[in-house]
Design a protein around this motif. Structure first.
Motif, mmCIF file in Angstrom:
data_model
loop_
_atom_site.group_PDB
_atom_site.id
_atom_site.type_symbol
_atom_site.label_atom_id
_atom_site.label_comp_id
_atom_site.label_asym_id
_atom_site.label_seq_id
_atom_site.Cartn_x
_atom_site.Cartn_y
_atom_site.Cartn_z
ATOM 1 N N PHE A 87 -9.047 13.565 1.273
ATOM 2 C CA PHE A 87 -7.903 14.220 0.659
ATOM 3 C C PHE A 87 -7.176 13.363 -0.379
ATOM 4 N N ASP A 88 -6.128 12.921 -1.357
ATOM 5 C CA ASP A 88 -5.431 12.208 -1.021
ATOM 6 C C ASP A 88 -4.753 13.219 -1.614
ATOM 7 N N GLN A 144 10.184 9.872 -3.168
ATOM 8 C CA GLN A 144 11.077 9.944 -5.423
ATOM 9 C C GLN A 144 9.932 9.488 -5.840
ATOM 10 N N ALA A 145 9.033 9.452 -6.271
ATOM 11 C CA ALA A 145 8.030 9.040 -6.897
ATOM 12 C C ALA A 145 8.498 9.214 -8.139
ATOM 13 N N CYS A 146 8.710 10.722 -9.043
ATOM 14 C CA CYS A 146 9.127 10.917 -9.923
ATOM 15 C C CYS A 146 10.155 10.079 -10.626
ATOM 16 N N VAL A 147 11.617 9.431 -9.641
ATOM 17 C CA VAL A 147 12.001 8.245 -9.831
ATOM 18 C C VAL A 147 12.420 7.543 -9.816
ATOM 19 N N THR A 148 11.333 6.842 -8.774
ATOM 20 C CA THR A 148 11.319 5.456 -8.800
ATOM 21 C C THR A 148 9.861 5.095 -9.028
ATOM 22 N N GLY A 149 8.825 5.933 -9.508
ATOM 23 C CA GLY A 149 7.918 5.016 -9.519
ATOM 24 C C GLY A 149 6.791 4.566 -9.139
ATOM 25 N N PRO A 181 -2.502 6.556 -2.375
ATOM 26 C CA PRO A 181 -2.893 4.814 -3.348
ATOM 27 C C PRO A 181 -3.852 5.448 -4.201
ATOM 28 N N ALA A 182 -4.444 7.286 -4.476
ATOM 29 C CA ALA A 182 -5.064 7.458 -5.534
ATOM 30 C C ALA A 182 -3.549 8.050 -6.894
ATOM 31 N N GLY A 183 -2.612 8.674 -5.877
ATOM 32 C CA GLY A 183 -1.270 8.339 -6.446
ATOM 33 C C GLY A 183 -0.341 7.723 -7.896
ATOM 34 N N GLN A 184 -0.692 6.957 -7.182
ATOM 35 C CA GLN A 184 -0.042 5.369 -7.409
ATOM 36 C C GLN A 184 -1.486 4.530 -8.290
ATOM 37 N N GLU A 185 -2.263 5.053 -8.116
ATOM 38 C CA GLU A 185 -3.422 4.630 -9.773
ATOM 39 C C GLU A 185 -3.473 5.462 -10.987
ATOM 40 N N LEU A 186 -3.011 6.866 -10.830
ATOM 41 C CA LEU A 186 -2.960 7.593 -11.415
ATOM 42 C C LEU A 186 -1.524 6.885 -12.452
ATOM 43 N N ASP A 217 -1.346 5.843 -15.941
ATOM 44 C CA ASP A 217 -0.419 6.379 -17.623
ATOM 45 C C ASP A 217 0.542 5.830 -18.099
ATOM 46 N N LEU A 218 1.524 4.770 -17.099
ATOM 47 C CA LEU A 218 1.879 4.085 -17.199
ATOM 48 C C LEU A 218 1.795 3.106 -18.731
ATOM 49 N N ASP A 219 0.631 1.937 -18.094
ATOM 50 C CA ASP A 219 0.001 1.702 -19.252
ATOM 51 C C ASP A 219 -0.457 2.488 -20.552
#
Length: 542
Positions: free
Chosen positions: A194-195, A489-494, A499-504, A508-510
């Motif tokens: 799980f991630d 703080q991903a929603c305010v820093t990116g 790993p899966a969160g960063q990939e998603l 989305d960013l691209d």
């Protein structure tokens, strides 16, 4: 902020057999079989975490259906028929038992029908393989888990839900197991797959209860013991209201295993870092809760002091601080106290407007006008410092500014946001949708990602306000009282903790930047009041 919704909350209670008479049964309960009825009360205290559906599973070894599950759409009171006493009593009679788990839901994954409500129960002829569970969080690698599961054998998934993936994953771990189940091994294997965020409460027909918190501790999970009585919940308030005094937080990667023989605490996964969601303290959790030894109320009050420290608007006898009810009140009161100006309720929230009536309106602006009423007696002719915990899509804020100015008669409206700009979606159980729907990136992307005074002025003008100020990122850790490396703080820093969160996010960013004909690699990460790209470049907060 009405534009944000949490994913869910979980609860569990277990009264072990005791030779003594010291077992405390709260709320006038007189028999061990009445312990299960504590769960609806606990869920009521977590209604803030989900209003779409509620449910519970109870355990009773003397009942033909050892595990009995009830769940339905609606608030806790609606799902359990609490306003119709004969129906509620009949339901509780059917669900009686010395142990139970429960769940409140707001959908971040799947549909809004009853079939998606939790707990999920899995029948089996062998009692130790017959279980029911509920979980709080979101599996970030759900799509990959789904593909792997469908490719591994003759699997069929009825629902587009990560909950069902967890159900089958647990079942797979039990497939060749014999009693007694090695639950540490089971959850260790799950943690390797799980991630994301996943706090789980599980009850078996063999009388075992499992309460587990994911290795990052993204979502909170509290527990308490008193004699043979054990209880756990997503927040401390349900436990405090049951009369527990020593309430603790389960450590990330830790599980409690409760059975008639006793309670033991085991580590099922290493936790090299913690990533507690900061939004729990600034918005989602009950203001009376304490999570991971940090008070929600005091954290919000510290955010207000941070806002006051940055304030540069001229203060006079016509200046007032007004919170957006209810979650911004602690920050607004602390800000006003620090500035020496009154904090007043210029916006009243309609607490008695039915959920169905609100949801029946198509757009968020209409919902905002239904939920909030400005008071001209308080606002007319005033310079208003309007305090809100966050701006996500801006629809609610835009409607509030319009109502305060036009119906309330405010002379000036200065928006003060007790949070940095939200620039990225949450993939761990908060409904923030896609980056393209977020408010702040629309302005930051056009300014090479820099949050300048000019950009905040543009945002204020767009919302119809006289000025706007966000808090810098470093204010969050100071206010919560935890090191920044222990917070998500991903929603305010990116910057995502998995790993899966960063990939998603990168996908989305691209897509978002491509749609805007922009190419800013890693754009949108605010850290300490500065913007950080995916490289090492840092741009000053001006």
């Amino acid at each position: 902020m009405a534009e944000l919704h949490h994913e869910c909350g979980i609860a569990a209670v277990y009264l072990r057999p005791s030779d003594t008479t010291s077992a405390r049964l709260p709320n006038g309960l007189t028999h061990p079989d009445q312990v299960a009825r504590m769960v609806p009360r606990m869920l009521l205290d977590m209604q803030n975490r989900g209003q779409l559906a509620a449910g519970m599973t109870s355990y009773s070894p003397v009942r033909s259906s050892i595990l009995a599950t009830h769940k339905d759409l609606g608030t806790v009171a609606e799902a359990f028929r609490m306003n119709a006493k004969p129906e509620f009593e009949a339901l509780m009679s059917h669900l009686g038992g010395p142990a139970a788990i429960g769940h409140v839901r707001y959908a971040t994954c799947g549909t809004d029908d009853r079939d998606a409500a939790q707990p999920f129960e899995r029948d089996h002829g062998r009692k130790f393989k017959w279980f029911s569970f509920a979980f709080n969080g979101q599996l970030t690698n759900y799509a990959q888990l789904k593909r792997d599961m469908l490719a591994s054998g003759d699997y069929h998934l009825k629902r587009d839900l990560d909950t069902e993936i967890i159900l089958h994953s647990i079942s797979h771990e039990l497939q060749s197991a014999e009693a007694p189940i090695d639950w540490v091994r089971v959850f260790r294997n799950l943690a390797q797959k799980f991630d994301g965020a996943y706090n789980i409460v599980l009850m078996t027909a063999a009388g075992e209860m499992i309460v587990a918190r994911d290795p990052l501790g993204i979502r909170p999970l509290c527990f308490a013991e008193e004699g043979p009585l054990f209880a756990a919940a997503s927040e401390s308030v349900p436990l405090a209201n049951l009369g527990f005094h020593r309430i603790r937080s389960l450590e990330p990667g830790q599980m409690a295993i409760i059975s008639p023989k006793g309670i033991r605490y085991e580590r099922f996964a290493e936790s090299p870092r913690h990533a507690h969601c900061f939004f729990e303290w600034i918005y989602f959790a009950n203001v009376a809760s304490t999570l991971d030894d940090r008070s929600v109320y005091l954290s919000r009050a510290m955010l207000g002091k941070e806002l006051a420290r940055l304030e540069d608007v001229t203060l006079d006898s016509d200046t007032i601080v007004v919170p957006v009810p209810d979650t911004a009140k602690a920050a607004a009161d602390a800000m006003a106290y620090s500035l020496g100006v009154p904090s007043v309720e210029g916006l009243m929230r309609n607490r008695y407007l039915g959920r169905t009536f609100i949801e029946g309106n198509a757009d968020r602006a209409s919902k905002a006008r239904l939920k909030y009423t400005p008071l001209p007696e308080v606002l007319s002719g005033k310079r208003v410092l309007l305090v809100e915990d966050s701006i996500v899509r801006s629809t609610t804020m835009r409607a509030l500014v319009h109502e305060i100015r036009n119906r309330g008669g405010a002379r000036e409206i200065h928006l003060r946001i007790a949070c940095p700009p939200i620039i990225a979606p949450c993939y761990y159980g908060i409904d923030m949708s896609q980056r393209a729907e977020l408010y702040a990136p629309k302005f930051l992307d056009e300014n090479e990602g820099r949050l300048t005074v000019e950009v905040q002025a543009q945002m204020a003008a767009d919302l119809g306000a006289d000025s706007l100020r966000y808090l810098p990122v470093e204010a969050l850790a100071r206010s919560v009282g935890l090191p920044p490396e222990r917070l998500c703080q991903a929603c305010v820093t990116g910057d995502y903790p998995t790993p899966a969160g960063q990939e998603l996010y990168q996908i989305d960013l691209d897509q978002d930047l491509k749609s805007k004909n922009l190419s800013l690699p890693g754009c949108g990460s605010l850290n300490g009041g500065e913007l950080v790209s995916s490289g090492a470049a840092r741009r000053a907060y001006e």
